[in-house]
Each structure stands twice: as structure tokens, then as C-alpha cells.
Scaffold this motif. Structure first.
Motif, PDB file in Angstrom:
ATOM      1  N   GLY A  10       0.822  -1.203   0.000  1.00 23.78           N
ATOM      2  CA  GLY A  10       0.000   0.000   0.000  1.00 23.78           C
ATOM      3  C   GLY A  10       0.850   1.245   0.000  1.00 23.78           C
ATOM      4  O   GLY A  10       2.073   1.190  -0.173  1.00 23.78           O
ATOM      5  N   LEU A  11       0.180   2.366   0.190  1.00 25.62           N
ATOM      6  CA  LEU A  11       0.842   3.676   0.240  1.00 25.62           C
ATOM      7  C   LEU A  11       0.949   4.110   1.697  1.00 25.62           C
ATOM      8  O   LEU A  11      -0.048   4.085   2.429  1.00 25.62           O
ATOM      9  CB  LEU A  11       0.040   4.698  -0.556  1.00 25.62           C
ATOM     10  CG  LEU A  11       0.518   6.152  -0.489  1.00 25.62           C
ATOM     11  CD1 LEU A  11       1.917   6.278  -1.087  1.00 25.62           C
ATOM     12  CD2 LEU A  11      -0.478   7.058  -1.204  1.00 25.62           C
ATOM     13  N   VAL A  12       2.146   4.494   2.093  1.00 26.38           N
ATOM     14  CA  VAL A  12       2.368   4.893   3.476  1.00 26.38           C
ATOM     15  C   VAL A  12       3.354   6.054   3.493  1.00 26.38           C
ATOM     16  O   VAL A  12       4.174   6.188   2.581  1.00 26.38           O
ATOM     17  CB  VAL A  12       2.896   3.692   4.300  1.00 26.38           C
ATOM     18  CG1 VAL A  12       4.250   3.238   3.798  1.00 26.38           C
ATOM     19  CG2 VAL A  12       2.937   3.998   5.778  1.00 26.38           C
ATOM     20  N   GLN A  13       3.270   6.871   4.506  1.00 21.15           N
ATOM     21  CA  GLN A  13       4.213   7.974   4.639  1.00 21.15           C
ATOM     22  C   GLN A  13       5.541   7.480   5.200  1.00 21.15           C
ATOM     23  O   GLN A  13       5.597   6.453   5.894  1.00 21.15           O
ATOM     24  CB  GLN A  13       3.635   9.049   5.562  1.00 21.15           C
ATOM     25  CG  GLN A  13       2.492   9.842   4.956  1.00 21.15           C
ATOM     26  CD  GLN A  13       2.076  11.007   5.828  1.00 21.15           C
ATOM     27  OE1 GLN A  13       2.222  10.972   7.051  1.00 21.15           O
ATOM     28  NE2 GLN A  13       1.564  12.051   5.202  1.00 21.15           N
ATOM     29  N   ALA A  14       6.581   8.221   4.919  1.00 17.57           N
ATOM     30  CA  ALA A  14       7.899   7.893   5.474  1.00 17.57           C
ATOM     31  C   ALA A  14       7.814   7.789   6.985  1.00 17.57           C
ATOM     32  O   ALA A  14       7.155   8.600   7.644  1.00 17.57           O
ATOM     33  CB  ALA A  14       8.914   8.944   5.062  1.00 17.57           C
ATOM     34  N   GLY A  15       8.464   6.762   7.521  1.00 13.10           N
ATOM     35  CA  GLY A  15       8.412   6.514   8.951  1.00 13.10           C
ATOM     36  C   GLY A  15       7.299   5.564   9.350  1.00 13.10           C
ATOM     37  O   GLY A  15       7.252   5.106  10.500  1.00 13.10           O
ATOM     38  N   GLY A  16       6.420   5.269   8.418  1.00 12.83           N
ATOM     39  CA  GLY A  16       5.293   4.390   8.705  1.00 12.83           C
ATOM     40  C   GLY A  16       5.657   2.915   8.627  1.00 12.83           C
ATOM     41  O   GLY A  16       6.816   2.544   8.424  1.00 12.83           O
ATOM     42  N   SER A  17       4.625   2.077   8.771  1.00 18.56           N
ATOM     43  CA  SER A  17       4.822   0.627   8.818  1.00 18.56           C
ATOM     44  C   SER A  17       3.810  -0.087   7.926  1.00 18.56           C
ATOM     45  O   SER A  17       2.714   0.433   7.656  1.00 18.56           O
ATOM     46  CB  SER A  17       4.641   0.124  10.253  1.00 18.56           C
ATOM     47  OG  SER A  17       5.549   0.742  11.139  1.00 18.56           O
ATOM     48  N   LEU A  18       4.189  -1.265   7.492  1.00 16.76           N
ATOM     49  CA  LEU A  18       3.300  -2.154   6.755  1.00 16.76           C
ATOM     50  C   LEU A  18       3.639  -3.590   7.129  1.00 16.76           C
ATOM     51  O   LEU A  18       4.776  -3.885   7.522  1.00 16.76           O
ATOM     52  CB  LEU A  18       3.485  -1.992   5.240  1.00 16.76           C
ATOM     53  CG  LEU A  18       2.889  -0.777   4.544  1.00 16.76           C
ATOM     54  CD1 LEU A  18       3.350  -0.736   3.082  1.00 16.76           C
ATOM     55  CD2 LEU A  18       1.367  -0.781   4.610  1.00 16.76           C
ATOM     56  N   ARG A  19       2.673  -4.471   6.975  1.00 18.77           N
ATOM     57  CA  ARG A  19       2.931  -5.898   7.120  1.00 18.77           C
ATOM     58  C   ARG A  19       2.576  -6.586   5.816  1.00 18.77           C
ATOM     59  O   ARG A  19       1.407  -6.554   5.389  1.00 18.77           O
ATOM     60  CB  ARG A  19       2.135  -6.497   8.270  1.00 18.77           C
ATOM     61  CG  ARG A  19       2.089  -8.036   8.202  1.00 18.77           C
ATOM     62  CD  ARG A  19       1.521  -8.682   9.439  1.00 18.77           C
ATOM     63  NE  ARG A  19       2.581  -9.007  10.377  1.00 18.77           N
ATOM     64  CZ  ARG A  19       2.476  -9.927  11.337  1.00 18.77           C
ATOM     65  NH1 ARG A  19       1.375 -10.595  11.498  1.00 18.77           N
ATOM     66  NH2 ARG A  19       3.499 -10.161  12.150  1.00 18.77           N
ATOM     67  N   LEU A  20       3.551  -7.187   5.195  1.00 26.22           N
ATOM     68  CA  LEU A  20       3.324  -7.959   3.982  1.00 26.22           C
ATOM     69  C   LEU A  20       3.130  -9.423   4.355  1.00 26.22           C
ATOM     70  O   LEU A  20       3.797  -9.930   5.256  1.00 26.22           O
ATOM     71  CB  LEU A  20       4.513  -7.825   3.027  1.00 26.22           C
ATOM     72  CG  LEU A  20       4.939  -6.406   2.646  1.00 26.22           C
ATOM     73  CD1 LEU A  20       6.067  -6.459   1.617  1.00 26.22           C
ATOM     74  CD2 LEU A  20       3.771  -5.600   2.126  1.00 26.22           C
ATOM     75  N   SER A  21       2.228 -10.075   3.654  1.00 26.99           N
ATOM     76  CA  SER A  21       1.961 -11.486   3.882  1.00 26.99           C
ATOM     77  C   SER A  21       2.236 -12.276   2.614  1.00 26.99           C
ATOM     78  O   SER A  21       1.999 -11.779   1.509  1.00 26.99           O
ATOM     79  CB  SER A  21       0.507 -11.709   4.311  1.00 26.99           C
ATOM     80  OG  SER A  21       0.209 -11.033   5.506  1.00 26.99           O
ATOM     81  N   CYS A  22       2.694 -13.490   2.798  1.00 23.58           N
ATOM     82  CA  CYS A  22       2.936 -14.402   1.682  1.00 23.58           C
ATOM     83  C   CYS A  22       2.311 -15.737   2.049  1.00 23.58           C
ATOM     84  O   CYS A  22       2.843 -16.474   2.889  1.00 23.58           O
ATOM     85  CB  CYS A  22       4.428 -14.549   1.425  1.00 23.58           C
ATOM     86  SG  CYS A  22       4.855 -15.782   0.175  1.00 23.58           S
TER      87      CYS A  22
END
Length: 131
Positions: A10-22
Motif C-alpha cells: 500500500g501507500l504509506v508515509q515515510a516513517g510508517g509501517s506495513l505488514r506484507l503477507s505471503c
């Protein structure tokens, strides 16, 4: 046949977080090394991290150490890549890949920058980090 499906980009601002799943469809999930790779426009694909099927050892490329964490859930046959403190240069399509060979995720492959041809690949998930 092994199938992999990524999600969580997704789109996130610098310093942010994401969780990718496989999500990995295979009977012997524990026998496979799972790697995460990324490719930005105009750049070569690079290895980011991997987790060994044999013993769960994890490896990271230098640019993501301390910010990204790879983990796996046997009950869900899923590997996660937690991305924290994201930077604009982390923007890319992220792919997960699987390989039954033990050397696919090892000290040796990590020392080569994860230059290893995995057998099975997902379709990718886009990560965009705005400044």
C-alpha cells in the motif's frame, strides 16, 4: 505445484509501517526456504530477507536490518515481512519466493546479497512510501 500469494502492500508515509503477507500453498511448508525480494522501477531486483525452512534462521540485506522482520506461521502456511521506519527508497514491488533447497536461505546466499534463483514466485505487492 507451489503457489504463493502476496498481500499487504500500500501507500504509506515515510516513517510508517506495513505488514506484507505471503500465503504459500504447499504440503511441506516447513521444508521450503522463503525469500522476500523487491524491484523498483528501472532497478534490478534485490533480495531483502529470507527465512530458512530447515531451522527458521533469518537473514536481511544491510539496508533493512533493524527495520524489517521476517517471520512465519506454520498454522497458516504464511510468511510475513514487517516493514517499519519506511523510507521512500523502500518503494518497490515486493515479491515472495519459495525454494526447497536448503542453500536458498543461508549464510552463503546472504553473503552474495541473496543472489539466488528461487523456484517459485508470487505475483508481487506494491509498496509506495511518500516523503
Amino acid at each position: 505445484e507451489v503457489q504463493l500469494v502476496e498481500s499487504g502492500g500500500g501507500l504509506v508515509q515515510a516513517g510508517g509501517s506495513l505488514r506484507l503477507s505471503c500465503a504459500v500453498s504447499v504440503f511441506t511448508f516447513e521444508d521450503y526456504a522463503i525469500g522476500w525480494f523487491r524491484q523498483a522501477p528501472g532497478k534490478e531486483r534485490e533480495g531483502v530477507s529470507c527465512i530458512s525452512g530447515k531451522d527458521g534462521s533469518t537473514y536481511y540485506t544491510d539496508s533493512v536490518k533493524g527495520r524489517f522482520t521476517i517471520s512465519r506461521d506454520f498454522a497458516k502456511n504464511t510468511v510475513y515481512l514487517d516493514l517499519k521506519s519506511l523510507k521512500p527508497e523502500d518503494s518497490a514491488v515486493y515479491y515472495c519466493a519459495a525454494d526447497p533447497r536448503s542453500e536458498a536461505c543461508s549464510d552463503y546466499v546472504a553473503s552474495l546479497g541473496f543472489i539466488y534463483v528461487y523456484d517459485y514466485w508470487g505475483q508481487g505487492t506494491q509498496v509506495a512510501v511518500s516523503s
